[in-house]
Each structure stands twice: as structure tokens, then as C-alpha cells.
Write a protein that holds these residues in place. Structure first.
Motif, short mmCIF file in Angstrom:
data_model
loop_
_atom_site.label_atom_id
_atom_site.label_comp_id
_atom_site.label_asym_id
_atom_site.label_seq_id
_atom_site.Cartn_x
_atom_site.Cartn_y
_atom_site.Cartn_z
N LEU A 111 3.86 -1.86 8.48
CA LEU A 111 2.63 -2.11 7.58
C LEU A 111 1.57 -1.08 7.65
N PRO A 112 1.62 -0.39 6.53
CA PRO A 112 0.75 0.90 6.19
C PRO A 112 -0.58 0.38 5.90
N LEU A 113 -1.37 -0.26 6.72
CA LEU A 113 -2.75 -0.75 6.31
C LEU A 113 -3.52 -0.25 7.87
N ASP A 114 -4.65 0.02 7.65
CA ASP A 114 -5.66 0.43 8.67
C ASP A 114 -6.00 -1.09 9.55
N PHE B 51 -7.62 0.24 -0.21
CA PHE B 51 -7.35 1.56 -0.15
C PHE B 51 -6.07 1.87 -0.91
N TRP B 52 -5.18 1.15 -0.89
CA TRP B 52 -4.07 1.28 -1.71
C TRP B 52 -4.24 0.91 -3.10
N GLN C 125 1.33 -4.40 -0.46
CA GLN C 125 0.89 -3.13 -0.32
C GLN C 125 2.24 -2.31 -0.84
N SER C 126 3.28 -2.66 -1.09
CA SER C 126 4.39 -1.91 -1.40
C SER C 126 4.38 -1.75 -3.09
N ASN C 127 3.67 -2.81 -3.62
CA ASN C 127 3.01 -2.59 -5.00
C ASN C 127 4.18 -1.87 -6.10
N LEU D 241 8.65 0.76 -1.92
CA LEU D 241 9.53 0.55 -0.65
C LEU D 241 8.69 -0.25 0.25
N ARG E 74 -7.07 1.69 -4.79
CA ARG E 74 -7.68 3.08 -5.26
C ARG E 74 -6.37 3.90 -5.43
N ILE E 75 -5.51 4.06 -4.37
CA ILE E 75 -4.54 5.07 -4.63
C ILE E 75 -3.77 4.90 -6.01
N ASP E 76 -3.34 3.59 -6.06
CA ASP E 76 -2.44 3.25 -7.06
C ASP E 76 -3.12 3.00 -8.44
#
Lengths: 190, 218
Positions: free
Chosen positions: A75-78, A89-90, A127-129, A70, A92-94
Motif C-alpha cells: 500500500l504505497p500511501l503515507d 499525492f498520487w 492508488q493503482s489508478n 500494478l 497530483r502525480i498522475d
């Protein structure tokens, strides 16, 4: 692996005490793109959140298979981190971030809070990747983008669909995508 | 496992790296109370030694409130929880990791700061030992309450002030048994304090997770 699927059956959405739309149905198969158009406040964003499973529909059901990505107004970034670290960070998560943006590579070390509106949007796209062959939901993806960035995002969405993915775009702006279906949300207002 | 590591790394970076205020504020607050209290009640050494442990407990409780406005609300606003949900990462997992990071950001530092605090108030070595053991037992519970309140008030504009008020009654049991153990060094108070703490830590990720999901629907 079976291809992605996204179907809406008789969806209705209520925000507060107002029903925004009702009786909305569609089915998308791999490779298809759908544009949801409508004036502000007709429920485009809510529809996308319902499709993403983040919001419960007032009535009806969503049926989906495949990973969902989505891109919305957030903007879910620090904000205090350099762009590359915030995106890492994303990553590493993905496992990995699939997209590239040559324009952003030049500002890798700039903290996210100093990015311009258009740069923030481009970072949000990364980020939405969206996963290959998955579902990609985009809420007003062209907001803030310049002509060139908008063209390259359109090309990226086209690639995503050509790769067997599904895209749903909520936007009031025209999109140039091959085989794009459109739904005017105003027709489903009660 | 790499998911947990990535989450913990980010949370520790946020809480320690200055992204959200840094860990020193609660500790300085705690030490400031220990410094100010003798000025307020006067240089009466027996009185300070008798009441000092309780004062440090209250200071620890209030210091634990300080970071709670930054624990959940910024992530909720920026859409982090939406993106976690899309990736099939449950709110409970994210918040359990955050609970650990939150405790790490103030618990150990508070224990270290309790030593100069105890010295400033002239506490005996026995009382200081009980105070430290009590804080070890009680601060995870304080962190758990803080996280829960933080998630519950994340969408409210007056969340910070309200959060402080909500935390205080919930923290009373920890305070009673933790500070009560100073007077009864048989260990029963410490055990009860630790039990409450553990129960709160077990509940907090689920309560906070539900709160985050409810906030998303709103």
C-alpha cells in the motif's frame, strides 16, 4: 491512439536457484482479461512484476504498449496521513485518480495506519489508478475484500476491459469476468 | 514541474511533519554535544575555543547520520519506488528531490543551532564565521552521503548501524577540509570542502538510484 498490447514470449522466471516457470507465452489484445492461477509460490507475483517491467525475466521477453498499472500486496500511501491526503499525492502525480469508492469516502479523514485489511486493499485499488485503455496488473486483488467489495472490484475490472483495457489477474480465487482467459502456472513448472 | 513540486511537497511533509521523526532530533543532538563537551573537558576557556570548532563539526557529521534510516527504506518497502517506475518517473529524479528535502530538513536548522553551539564553547566571531561557512559548504555533501548510504543499506536488517559506520569514512574529506578551514582562514579549505560537497551531490542521486533498482531485483 493504438490500443494497449501485452505479450509474453517464452518467459521463464528464476528466484534464488529455483526456476519457477518456463516457456510461458501469451498475447493479449485490448479488452481481454487473463487470470493466472496457481498455488502459493508458483510465481504468480513474480510473473506480474516481470510483466510490469519491475523484474527481469530469467529468459524470454515481454512486449507491451500502453500505460501499466500494478496493484500488489503493498500500500504505497503515507501511513500517518489521512486517507484523502495520502491518495491526493498520487492524484497530483498522475493528474487525477480515475476511480471512486463510495465506501472509502466516509473514512477520508482517517489516517491510513488505522485502516482495516479490506479498506487498505480498496485504497490500494484506487492508488493503482489504471489508465483508460491501459494495462492493469492485479496481484491477489480479492484478498481481504468482503463479498460486496469483491463484486464491485470485479465490475470495475470488467468495465476497464470493456473500455479497451487489458487486465491480468493473479489469483487462486475464481473470477466472474466475461471472456476471461486462464493460465494455470503449474503447467509451466519445469 | 508539478511532478517535482508534488514530490518535494511530500518529502518535506514527511521530514518536517513528524511522519518520520521530525527535524528536531538531529538539531537537539547537535546542541547536546555542544552542551556536554565543556562538562567533559572542564572550564578551560582557551582549550574550548581552540577545539570547539572541530567538536561542532563532528557533532554536525553525527547529527547528519541520524535520519538516514528513514530516507529510503520505508518507501522501498511500501512499494513507492515500484509505482514511480510504472509511471515512468526515474529513481534518480525522486532521489534528487529527496536529497534536497533531506538537506533542507537538517542543514538550515544546524546552521541556526551552530550559533548557540559556538557561544557555549566560547568560539571567537572569526571562528564562528568560518564554522558557519564551512557548514554551508559541507552539509550538502553530508546529506548526499547520507542518501547514498541510506539507499545502499535499505534492504539490510542492520542497515542503521551499518549505515553509520559506512558514512563516517566517506565523510572524512569533508571533515578534513571543513574543519581544517578553521585553522587556515585563507578560504582554500572552504573551497575544497564545497567542491567535494558538490561532487557528492552530483553523484548521489545516480548511486542511490542504482541501489534502489538493484534492491528491486533482489
Amino acid at each position: 491512439m493504438e490500443g494497449a498490447r501485452l505479450a509474453a514470449h517464452d518467459l521463464a522466471c528464476r528466484r534464488g536457484d529455483r526456476v519457477l516457470f518456463a516457456g510461458l507465452s501469451f498475447a493479449l489484445t485490448p479488452g481481454e482479461a487473463l487470470q493466472v492461477s496457481g498455488a502459493n509460490g508458483t510465481g504468480k507475483s513474480s510473473l506480474l512484476r516481470i510483466l510490469a517491467g519491475l523484474l527481469r525475466p530469467f529468459a524470454g521477453a515481454v512486449e507491451s504498449s500502453g500505460p501499466i498499472a500494478l496493484l500488489d500486496g503493498n500500500l504505497p500511501l503515507d501511513e500517518h496521513l489521512p486517507l484523502s491526503e495520502a491518495l491526493a499525492f498520487w492524484g497530483r502525480i498522475d493528474g487525477t485518480l480515475s476511480g471512486r469508492d463510495a465506501g472509502l469516502a466516509a473514512i477520508d479523514d482517517v489516517p491510513v495506519r488505522f485502516l482495516s485489511t479490506g479498506q487498505r486493499k480498496r485504497a490500494a485499488v484506487l492508488q493503482s489508478n489504471p489508465r483508460r485503455g491501459g494495462i492493469w496488473l492485479l496481484d491477489e486483488p480479492l484478498n481481504g475484500l468482503d463479498t460486496q467489495a469483491a463484486r464491485s472490484l470485479e465490475a470495475r475490472i470488467a468495465d476497464h476491459c470493456a473500455d479497451g483495457g487489458i487486465a491480468v489477474i493473479a489469483s487462486h480465487q475464481p473470477f466472474a469476468l466475461p471472456g476471461l482467459r486462464t493460465i494455470a502456472l503449474a503447467e509451466f513448472a519445469p | 514541474m508539478s511532478l517535482l513540486a508534488a514530490l518535494l511537497r511530500r518529502d518535506l511533509g514527511l521530514l518536517f511533519g513528524g511522519g518520520r521523526g521530525g527535524p528536531w532530533l538531529p538539531v537537539l543532538f547537535f546542541v547536546a554535544v555542544a552542551v556536554l563537551f565543556p562538562f567533559a573537558v572542564g572550564p578551560d576557556a582557551p582549550l574550548l575555543a581552540r577545539t570547539g570548532g572541530g567538536v561542532l563539526w563532528v557533532a554536525a557529521l553525527l547529527a547528519a547520520i541520524l535520519p538516514i534510516d528513514r530516507l529510503v527504506a520505508p518507501d522501498l518497502e511500501a512499494g513507492f519506488f515500484d509505482q514511480f517506475a510504472l509511471r515512468g518517473i526515474s529513481e534518480e529524479l525522486v532521489l534528487a528531490v529527496r536529497l534536497l528535502a533531506h538537506w533542507l530538513s537538517f542543514g538550515p536548522l544546524l546552521l541556526v543551532a551552530a550559533l548557540p553551539g559556538a557561544a557555549l564553547l566560547g568560539l571567537s566571531s572569526g571562528t564562528t564565521r568560518l564554522l558557519l561557512l564551512g557548514l554551508v559548504a559541507g552539509t550538502p555533501g553530508l546529506a548526499a552521503i547520507g542518501l547514498t548510504i541510506s539507499a545502499l543499506t535499505a534492504t539490510l536488517r542492520t542497515g542503521v548501524a551499518l549505515g553509520g559506520l559506512l558514512l563516517i569514512p566517506l565523510a572524512v574529506p569533508i571533515l578534513i577540509f571543513g574543519a581544517g578551514a578553521l585553522a587556515n582562514p585563507d578560504g582554500a579549505g572552504l573551497a575544497l570542502c564545497a567542491a567535494i560537497s558538490l561532487a557528492l551531490c552530483a553523484i548521489a542521486p545516480f548511486a542511490a538510484g542504482s541501489a534502489v533498482r538493484a534492491a528491486r531485483e533482489g
